[in-house]
Design an enzyme around this catalytic site. Structure first.
Site, short mmCIF file in Angstrom:
data_model
loop_
_atom_site.label_atom_id
_atom_site.label_comp_id
_atom_site.label_asym_id
_atom_site.label_seq_id
_atom_site.Cartn_x
_atom_site.Cartn_y
_atom_site.Cartn_z
N HIS A 212 0.88 -1.17 0.00
CA HIS A 212 0.00 0.00 0.00
C HIS A 212 0.92 1.22 0.00
O HIS A 212 2.08 1.13 0.42
CB HIS A 212 -0.90 0.02 1.25
N ASP B 234 2.47 1.72 3.22
CA ASP B 234 3.47 0.72 3.63
C ASP B 234 4.86 1.21 3.21
O ASP B 234 5.87 0.89 3.84
CB ASP B 234 3.22 -0.64 2.96
N GLU C 178 -8.76 -4.41 -8.72
CA GLU C 178 -9.01 -5.66 -7.96
C GLU C 178 -10.49 -5.71 -7.57
O GLU C 178 -10.91 -5.07 -6.60
CB GLU C 178 -8.12 -5.68 -6.71
N ASP D 192 -15.11 -11.75 4.38
CA ASP D 192 -13.89 -12.04 3.60
C ASP D 192 -12.87 -12.75 4.49
O ASP D 192 -12.44 -12.19 5.49
CB ASP D 192 -13.35 -10.68 3.10
N ASP E 134 -9.89 -14.79 3.51
CA ASP E 134 -8.46 -14.88 3.15
C ASP E 134 -7.80 -16.13 3.72
O ASP E 134 -6.71 -16.09 4.30
CB ASP E 134 -7.68 -13.63 3.61
C1 3MF Z 1 -9.21 -6.67 0.44
C2 3MF Z 1 -7.95 -6.96 -0.24
C3 3MF Z 1 -6.87 -5.92 -0.06
C4 3MF Z 1 -6.12 -5.68 -1.34
C5 3MF Z 1 -5.01 -4.73 -1.09
C6 3MF Z 1 -4.22 -4.41 -2.32
C7 3MF Z 1 -6.03 -5.67 2.13
O1 3MF Z 1 -10.10 -7.69 0.40
O2 3MF Z 1 -7.80 -7.99 -0.84
O3 3MF Z 1 -5.99 -6.36 0.94
O4 3MF Z 1 -5.61 -6.85 -1.87
O5 3MF Z 1 -5.55 -3.57 -0.59
O6 3MF Z 1 -5.00 -3.96 -3.33
MG MG Z 2 -6.39 -8.82 -2.26
#
Ligand code: 3MF
Ligand code: MG
Length: 346
Positions: free
Chosen positions: A49, A52, A174, A248, A250
């Site tokens: 980001h 970051d 994205e 979400d 992950d």
């Molecule tokens: C949210 C995401 C994000 C993006 C990131 C980079 C925090 O669901 O997936 O992760 O991947 O912001 O674009």
């Molecule tokens: Mg992502």
């Protein structure tokens, strides 16, 4: 067909384990200590980001931003790492409570555009060719809150402005259908690719497909990837997994649906994804219950699962698959595929 895969992840993938219902459960592990882990874990690319790279960039002068970006460039060089993309974090600031690019307030839209320019500057300063737009709050909680047509026009205008602002930068969108908003404006690869083609330089506008985001849209991640690949628009992937239509998650790649993970690897392998330097990006969260600092087993596991599935993709008997397709014997094809995945020998 042997692709030399390069893997990436973002520093947020090593986390303190907080969730919206409780406090952090792991000790903070500073970003500056994370960089040294990448190579050891088998990763060459860093997803960033903007903050970051340059923490608290809001209050900094251009010279201060350049100096901090310079430090990250040096770090990348010293660690032998490559920046994959920089994403403007457009979901934390007060000005982005109701989205940035699609906010009803002109002052918020101005903030979002300025932040996007700084993000491009930062990307260029660290020699990175792409920014990622995860359009976190570009949507609504109730559909009546914004004029959706105007919102789409604003998103397209923003993309065009960014393409004009820098003549080389690529924009990778994205998609995600929800969270944190209820109704997001760019929920699928189709929406992202349509925006790309509508833009003034479509070759520089691509998409990032995240497995979990596709599943949240009730779509098959490998088909989302295939759609982008068919248009030469798969900028990157965020491999992970997701247990149905929930928040979400992950989760680790392949941990919920091994067969769907296999199909993602298969579509990437069959299309030579990676031969032009594309990264196998991960976006995985460690379980909240996992103790330790830093916790990295989820990154190791997801990378290992990808490589196991590459082996499965390379040993998948294409002639047999073709025979079953010609015979339209999908029962046999399914059994073969499951046996192959399970390593059942005849
Ligand atoms: C949210 C995401 C994000 C993006 C990131 C980079 C925090 O669901 O997936 O992760 O991947 O912001 O674009
Ligand atoms: Mg992502």
């Amino acid at each position: 067909m042997a692709i030399n895969h390069r893997f990436s992840f973002g520093p947020w993938n090593i986390s303190e384990g907080a969730d919206p219902f409780g406090p952090e459960v792991r000790r903070a592990f500073a970003h500056d200590e994370k960089w040294a882990l990448y190579k050891k874990l088998g990763f060459d690319g860093v997803q960033f980001h903007d903050d970051d790279v340059v923490p608290n960039l809001g209050g900094l002068s251009p010279a201060q931003i350049a100096a901090k970006a310079g430090q990250i460039s040096t770090m990348l060089r010293n660690e032998g790492l490559v920046p994959e993309f920089v994403a403007p974090r457009l979901w934390f600031a007060e000005q982005t409570i109701d989205g940035g690019y699609t906010s009803n307030r002109e002052s918020d839209r101005k903030y979002a555009w300025e932040r996007t320019q700084r993000c491009v500057d930062i990307a260029r300063a660290i020699n990175c060719k792409a920014i990622v737009l995860w359009l976190a709050r570009e949507g609504t909680y109730i559909r009546e809150a914004k004029n959706a047509r105007v919102a789409y026009e604003r998103l397209l205008a923003l993309i065009n402005q960014t393409l004009d602002y820098d003549r080389e930068i690529e924009i990778w969108i994205e998609p995600k259908p929800n969270e944190p908003t209820d109704l997001a404006y760019v929920p699928t690869a189709g929406h992202a690719v349509a925006l790309a083609y509508a833009s003034k330089d479509h070759q520089r506008v691509k998409t990032v497909i995240e497995s979990a985001h596709a599943i949240l849209a009730n779509l098959d991640p490998s088909d989302e990837m295939a759609f982008a690949l068919a248009h030469q628009k798969l900028g990157s992937v965020h491999l992970n997994d997701q247990n149905g239509l929930k928040y979400d998650q992950d989760k680790n790649f392949g941990s919920v649906n091994l067969r769907a993970a296999f199909n993602q690897v298969l579509v990437l392998e069959e299309n030579g994804y990676g031969t032009k330097g594309e990264f196998i990006g991960l976006d995985v969260k460690a379980m909240r219950t996992q103790a330790g600092c830093p916790v990295v087993d989820h990154l190791k596991a997801s990378r290992a699962m990808f490589l196991h599935l590459v082996e499965k993709a390379r040993t998948y008997d294409r002639a047999l698959v073709e025979k079953f397709r010609v015979q339209r014997d999908y029962e046999a094809l399914e059994l073969y595929t499951l046996r192959h995945l399970m390593g059942v020998k005849d």
